[in-house]
Enzyme design. Structure first.
Site, PDB file in Angstrom:
ATOM      1  CG  ASP A 123      -1.770   1.219   1.324  1.00  0.00           C
ATOM      2  OD1 ASP A 123      -2.638   1.375   0.442  1.00  0.00           O
ATOM      3  OD2 ASP A 123      -1.582   2.036   2.250  1.00  0.00           O
ATOM      4  CD  GLU A 148      -4.532   1.187  -3.500  1.00  0.00           C
ATOM      5  OE1 GLU A 148      -5.698   1.491  -3.264  1.00  0.00           O
ATOM      6  OE2 GLU A 148      -3.572   1.616  -2.851  1.00  0.00           O
ATOM      7  CG  ASP A 185      -1.509   3.132   5.801  1.00  0.00           C
ATOM      8  OD1 ASP A 185      -2.544   3.510   5.206  1.00  0.00           O
ATOM      9  OD2 ASP A 185      -0.706   3.906   6.349  1.00  0.00           O
TER      10      ASP A 185
END
Ligand code: ZN
Length: 363
Positions: free
Chosen positions: A179, A264, A346
């Site tokens: 992340d 991501e 996170d």
């Protein structure tokens, strides 16, 4: 820099294996001659240039009736079509003569494959199996392709084409989700966090100050202006160096420790609130981070996969899958009302990225 090298080894197949190698050679000859005739025909009759993709799908059809073709290494047949295609391209460019039919009587023959490898001290050839070989020198680097050949004196060889620009890392099982964020640069599903180096922030503040000063200096010709400009350029350079050094270390660590890395797709995070300059520098860092990972992934044989940008990695519970619509940016801990899971925000996101990534790849 690409460094391609060749390695040639004598192999010692048994009688059964020799039969399969010879069969593969004749299947490749059969494919070459058949498609050469077909290409010629299509070109003369319809002016059509049968390309590799088209030939490849025709071959799939042919295999249904000529089932003996399925008994040999399929990449060898594909490579035959590629070679035929290349020869035609060269011919049309005037670099070589029109391709010729291959004769059965040719005592020296060979075929190319992309799946031959060295394993457990032997050479593994698809459909043929493990073959003994005399190892004159070890291969360093990544095997691109190999040619199995038969000499006029009935000796057999395998020649590897190897990319020595980098050494591939051995395959491992471990995978990781990452992340990315402004506060903590990277938070992994191994529960490890990586902060961007502090000087980056310190320099960013100083850079801003200098730029403000510069904008107040009206005369470009002044000595002070030049001095300021130089200071700013030096600072930019220093920031870039610190950032790149940090990114190099982080990407190398992730690549070494994991077979697959899931990230991501960027640009979605609520970064708008942050100060412009800091954002620009870090944004640039994120982009560079992903690019660096991808490059190293190819070099070392690792997979980098970005998940769908609309996947709600932060708002989903990594434990039970509950979707928490009202999660605020200020909520540092993800508390799940459904399963009592309480986890760092996170960390939760990175686990979701890992599971979603695996799901999207393997279904
Ligand atoms: Zn939950």
């Amino acid at each position: 820099m690409k460094k391609i090298k060749g390695y040639k080894y004598r192999i010692y197949p048994n009688l059964e294996q020799i039969a399969i190698i010879n069969k593969t050679i004749s299947c490749c000859r059969y494919t070459w001659n058949g498609f050469l005739a077909l290409k010629e025909f299509r070109y003369k009759e319809f002016g059509e240039k049968l390309n590799y993709t088209k030939m490849s799908s025709i071959l799939t059809q042919i295999k249904k009736t000529d089932t003996f073709l399925t008994e040999v290494d399929s990449t060898a047949l594909q490579q035959t079509l590629k070679q035929l295609d290349n020869t035609f391209t060269m011919f049309f460019k005037g670099h070589c003569k029109f391709p010729r039919f291959k004769s059965k009587k040719n005592p020296r023959d060979s075929y190319k494959s992309t799946t031959i490898k060295i394993k457990d001290g032997k050479i593994y050839i698809p459909k043929v199996g493990f073959v003994e070989y005399s190892n004159s020198r070890d291969i360093k680097g990544r095997v691109l392709s190999a040619v199995v050949s038969k000499s006029a004196t009935n000796k057999y060889y395998v020649s590897f084409t190897v990319d020595e620009s980098s050494e591939q890392l051995p395959r491992i099982e471990k995978e990781v989700g990452v992340d990315l964020g402004l506060k903590i640069f990277a938070f992994t599903s191994d529960n490890e966090k990586y902060f961007a180096p502090k000087p980056l922030w310190k320099y960013t503040a100083r850079l801003k100050k200098l730029q403000r000063k510069l904008s107040k200096k009206p005369s470009r010709a002044s000595k002070n202006y030049e001095k300021l400009r130089l200071q700013i350029a030096t600072l930019h350079e220093r920031i870039t160096n610190i950032r790149n050094d940090f990114l190099h270390k982080l990407t190398t660590k992730l690549i070494r420790e994991n077979q697959s890395i899931y990230l991501e797709d960027l640009n979605v995070k609520g970064m708008s609130k942050n100060k412009k300059l800091a954002k620009a520098i870090l944004d640039c860092g994120f982009g560079y981070f992903v690019q660096m990972l991808k490059t190293k992934g190819i070099m070392y044989g690792r997979t980098i996969h970005q998940i769908d940008r609309w996947f709600p990695s932060s708002k989903t519970c990594s434990c039970c899958g509950y979707y928490k619509a009202d999660l605020k940016l200020t909520d540092r801990v993800f508390e799940c009302p459904s399963c009592d899971n309480s986890v760092d925000r996170d960390y939760n996101a990175s686990i979701n990225i890992l599971t979603e990534g695996i799901k999207s790849i393997r279904g």
